[in-house]
Motif scaffolding. Structure first.
Motif, PDB file in Angstrom:
ATOM      1  N   TYR B 130       0.822  -1.214   0.000  1.00 21.25           N
ATOM      2  CA  TYR B 130       0.000   0.000   0.000  1.00 21.25           C
ATOM      3  C   TYR B 130       0.856   1.265   0.000  1.00 21.25           C
ATOM      4  O   TYR B 130       0.549   2.228  -0.714  1.00 21.25           O
ATOM      5  N   SER B 134       0.236   3.822  -2.996  1.00 21.67           N
ATOM      6  CA  SER B 134      -0.315   5.154  -2.736  1.00 21.67           C
ATOM      7  C   SER B 134       0.675   6.240  -3.129  1.00 21.67           C
ATOM      8  O   SER B 134       0.305   7.251  -3.736  1.00 21.67           O
ATOM      9  N   ASN B 160      -8.182   9.285   4.442  1.00 22.08           N
ATOM     10  CA  ASN B 160      -8.695   7.932   4.179  1.00 22.08           C
ATOM     11  C   ASN B 160      -7.636   6.877   4.481  1.00 22.08           C
ATOM     12  O   ASN B 160      -7.608   5.816   3.848  1.00 22.08           O
ATOM     13  N   PRO B 169      -6.989  -0.039   0.485  1.00 23.01           N
ATOM     14  CA  PRO B 169      -7.660   0.398  -0.735  1.00 23.01           C
ATOM     15  C   PRO B 169      -6.956  -0.175  -1.977  1.00 23.01           C
ATOM     16  O   PRO B 169      -5.730  -0.322  -1.977  1.00 23.01           O
ATOM     17  N   SER B 170      -7.761  -0.473  -2.994  1.00 22.39           N
ATOM     18  CA  SER B 170      -7.193  -0.977  -4.245  1.00 22.39           C
ATOM     19  C   SER B 170      -6.657   0.194  -5.061  1.00 22.39           C
ATOM     20  O   SER B 170      -6.867   1.359  -4.711  1.00 22.39           O
ATOM     21  N   ASP B 171      -5.978  -0.127  -6.186  1.00 27.73           N
ATOM     22  CA  ASP B 171      -5.509   0.931  -7.088  1.00 27.73           C
ATOM     23  C   ASP B 171      -6.680   1.767  -7.584  1.00 27.73           C
ATOM     24  O   ASP B 171      -6.569   2.983  -7.712  1.00 27.73           O
ATOM     25  N   ASP B 172      -7.811   1.092  -7.867  1.00 30.93           N
ATOM     26  CA  ASP B 172      -8.987   1.829  -8.354  1.00 30.93           C
ATOM     27  C   ASP B 172      -9.468   2.830  -7.298  1.00 30.93           C
ATOM     28  O   ASP B 172      -9.854   3.952  -7.629  1.00 30.93           O
ATOM     29  N   ASP B 173      -9.464   2.393  -6.020  1.00 29.14           N
ATOM     30  CA  ASP B 173      -9.861   3.310  -4.942  1.00 29.14           C
ATOM     31  C   ASP B 173      -8.935   4.531  -4.907  1.00 29.14           C
ATOM     32  O   ASP B 173      -9.386   5.663  -4.719  1.00 29.14           O
ATOM     33  N   LEU B 174      -7.633   4.265  -5.073  1.00 29.79           N
ATOM     34  CA  LEU B 174      -6.653   5.355  -5.032  1.00 29.79           C
ATOM     35  C   LEU B 174      -6.865   6.310  -6.208  1.00 29.79           C
ATOM     36  O   LEU B 174      -6.778   7.529  -6.053  1.00 29.79           O
ATOM     37  N   LYS B 176      -9.629   6.842  -7.715  1.00 33.01           N
ATOM     38  CA  LYS B 176     -10.860   7.590  -7.422  1.00 33.01           C
ATOM     39  C   LYS B 176     -10.551   8.804  -6.530  1.00 33.01           C
ATOM     40  O   LYS B 176     -11.049   9.908  -6.770  1.00 33.01           O
ATOM     41  N   LEU B 177      -9.704   8.582  -5.516  1.00 30.35           N
ATOM     42  CA  LEU B 177      -9.301   9.699  -4.646  1.00 30.35           C
ATOM     43  C   LEU B 177      -8.571  10.776  -5.445  1.00 30.35           C
ATOM     44  O   LEU B 177      -8.791  11.977  -5.251  1.00 30.35           O
ATOM     45  N   GLU B 180     -10.939  12.728  -7.387  1.00 29.42           N
ATOM     46  CA  GLU B 180     -11.628  13.628  -6.461  1.00 29.42           C
ATOM     47  C   GLU B 180     -10.766  14.866  -6.171  1.00 29.42           C
ATOM     48  O   GLU B 180     -11.276  15.975  -6.008  1.00 29.42           O
TER      49      GLU B 180
END
Lengths: 161, 244
Positions: B130, B134, B160, B169-174, B176-177, B180
């Protein structure tokens, strides 16, 4: 007869506590920065004391361990050992009570540990047991195979008439 | 009279000799104990200096704020103070420090009182990937979308922050951030796929280790390691006091 048995038990107690101290100190000595971080993680001492305490602790642990194993100044060493265990128990109980989850750093390591809360009771029990063993050694007038008896001998008792 | 006193005199003399011998024995014993105590103190003091010498955590030779290729800088170059924060997006103390210091540092930087450089790197690689993932997303965003967006992502990553024990969090979650925060999704994905982010993180980590950084957060104020604080909250408020 009783004193003979307790003398050997005293030797055993010295080897156990002394061995634990030497192991704990030797693991930390090569990396004092980690020891300092472990002390800092308790969030107990003022910032200016964290560094000297963290750096000094491994040295003191090894010296106390060595004097206990050798039986040098046995009763005083056992008292210092007991005091250190009291300090550690207070430290662990205090982080536990404050909800801080850290590795106790007892044998190296230290710092944040998410699973720490489940380890605290066992760590306190271990230190409590070693505290009792230290007090037992301090309470004994003398133990077997101690350097004390070679170095200091005994003040000769007044002889009979 | 004299005949009677002689044996008494002998006994007294014997007792006195015995007493003298005992006193000598006691003196010898006290001297020995004193000597041993002294020797132990010498060993402890010597060990303390050895231990201090082995503690290199304050020997950080890092480039000043704004002077590294692997950081995000806020505040002007001519600010009177210079703060560098080496951090790992997973490290819980970094999260606490961030929480306690972010607003004040942003304000002081905006007022021109300090220049702050955040230098994320991959310290906690033993826990998982992670930290690396990240920081890689952060690196690509910094490169493609600039420092303003990267600062927003930096803040979002801490808001987060996952626990060190996961779930992560997955790469997709990252991504998304990052979106944002204002990053361009297509560019970010392209950069990540090309491996730009991970290469940056590898180099940033090497640069941090070369500088002598061995833990996070490592805070430097005007080039010196700053550790004045019992808790991260203390540290943050002491740091802000020194600057403001």
């Amino acid at each position: 007869m009783a004193t003979r048995v307790t003398g050997w038990l005293g030797l055993l107690a010295r080897l156990v506590t002394g061995g634990v101290w030497i192991a704990a100190g030797a693991v930390k000595l090569p990396d004092p920065a980690q020891s300092v971080d472990a002390v800092r993680a308790y969030q107990l001492l003022p910032a200016s004391l964290v560094e000297p305490v963290g750096q000094l602790l491994p040295v003191v642990e090894i010296v106390v361990g060595a004097t206990l194993v050798l039986g040098l100044l046995t009763r005083a060493s056992a008292l210092v050992s007991a005091l250190l265990f009291v300090a550690f128990i207070i430290g662990i109980a205090s982080v536990w009570a404050r909800g801080i989850t850290i590795d106790c750093g007892c044998f190296g390591g230290g710092g944040y540990d998410p699973d720490a809360a489940s380890k605290y009771p066992w760590e306190i029990a271990r230190d409590g047991a070693l505290l009792l063993v230290s007090l037992f050694v301090a309470w004994l007038p003398s133990t077997r195979l101690a350097l004390d008896s070679v170095l200091f001998g005994r003040v000769p008792e007044p002889e009979g008439p | 009279m004299s005949k009677k006193s002689r044996p008494v005199g002998r006994a007294e003399r014997a007792a006195a000799a015995m007493h003298e011998q005992q006193q000598q024995e006691r003196r010898r014993r006290n001297l020995m104990v004193g000597g041993v105590v002294l020797a132990l103190l010498v060993i402890i003091v010597g060990g303390y200096f050895l231990s201090r010498a082995l503690d290199t955590s304050k020997d950080v030779q890092a480039p000043a704020a704004g002077g590294s290729k692997y950081g995000l800088t806020i505040g002007p170059d001519d600010a009177p103070h210079d703060v560098v924060i080496y951090e790992d997006f997973l490290c819980p103390y970094c999260g606490q420090l961030e929480d306690a210091s972010r607003d004040d540092l942003a304000r002081l930087a905006a007022d021109g009182k300090v220049q702050v450089e955040y230098r994320p790197f991959n310290l906690l690689s033993t826990i998982g990937d992670y930290s690396e993932r990240s920081a890689a997303v952060f690196a690509v965003v910094l490169d493609k979308s600039g420092p303003d967006v990267a600062k927003k992502l930096h803040d979002l990553l801490y808001e987060n922050q996952p626990s060190e024990s996961g779930p992560f969090p997955s790469d997709d979650d990252l991504i998304k951030l990052a979106v944002e925060a204002g990053a361009d999704e297509a560019e970010l994905k392209k950069g990540l796929a090309a491996g730009d982010g991970k290469a940056w993180v590898g180099d940033a980590t090497q640069a941090a280790l070369d500088a002598g950084v061995r833990g996070t957060p490592t805070v430097l104020l005007d080039g010196k390691v700053f550790q004045d604080g019992r808790t991260m909250d203390d540290l943050a408020s002491n740091l802000v006091d020194k600057i403001g």
